[in-house]
Design an enzyme around this catalytic site. Structure first.
Site: not given
Length: 255
Positions: A147, A160
């Site tokens: 990410s 996350y």
């Protein structure tokens, strides 16, 4: 080997988690378009029916399996089930994941654990299980989904962020151990793509505008725009690439 063979996945079998929608679905379909048969995993039985329909339109075999990625025992069972279906897995794509948003001071440990287990522990456990089979056959491709938050801290997504930093670490650690066995382990770091996971950001008019302004391409990515990177890392074209994180971000990191 000619250029078509370099990017061909004919005769290969792939396992893709998170294949019911978004990036996982796009990658699963893309691998099929390149010639692979695909085992599609999602959290619920029948969750990948639409993905299966598209894959079968490309005259490739598709198998559906269900797995709760937050449960390590389910993840181990997924690997065993997938291997029993096809006998071999040549490509593993760890695309399944989740996100929970809350200010760090209010973030519950239950939220933290679920995100870490789903995004990070499952990535390692499934890579370990499938990787053992790849090591025995002396070939394999593992593609993890990182990410932009593998590089930065983000806001209101501490678990996350931690999980995606961890995914990059696991990618490099496995590459160090398995590259000499002809198992390539790499990652893709998507930028801002239009998926369910980013819907809250898309709906926030101010944040949405800020994001688009920073992206040199000037727009969010579409899931289909990740297919090229996935096929590349799954194909013979990437045989000498190990432990790499390929950003597909419209230029976000360059600005």
């Amino acid at each position: 080997m000619n250029i078509n063979q370099l990017f061909s996945l004919e005769g290969k079998t792939a396992l893709v988690t998170g294949a019911s929608r978004g990036l996982g679905k796009a990658i699963a379909v893309g691998l099929a378009q390149a010639g692979a048969d695909v085992i599609c995993s999602s959290s619920k039985p029948g969750g990948t029916a639409k993905t299966r329909s598209v894959i079968e339109q490309h005259n490739r075999k598709c198998y559906e399996v269900a797995c709760d990625l937050s449960s390590p025992s389910d993840v181990i069972a997924l690997a065993q089930d997938a291997l029993s279906l096809t006998g071999t897995i040549d490509i593993l794509v760890n695309a399944g994941g989740t996100i929970a948003r809350a200010p760090a001071a209010e973030y519950s440990l239950d939220q933290w654990q679920t995100v870490i287990d789903t995004n990070l522990t499952a990535t390692f456990a499934l890579s370990q299980q499938v990787g053992r089979a790849m090591l025995k056959q002396s070939s394999g491709k593992i593609i993890n989904i990182a990410s932009m938050l593998s590089y930065t801290g983000g806001i209101t997504v501490p678990a996350y962020t931690a999980s995606k930093h961890g995914v990059v670490g696991v990618t490099k650690a496995l590459a160090n151990e398995w590259a000499n066995a002809n198992v390539q382990v790499n990652a893709i770091a998507p930028g801002y793509f239009r998926t369910d996971n980013t819907q809250a950001l898309q709906d926030d008019l101010q944040r949405n505008a800020e994001i688009q302004k920073r992206i040199p391409a000037g727009q969010w990515g579409l899931p289909e725009q990740l297919i090229g990177a996935a096929v590349f890392l799954a194909s013979p074209a990437s045989d000498y690439i190990n432990g790499h994180v390929l950003a597909v971000d419209g230029g976000w990191l360059a600005r």
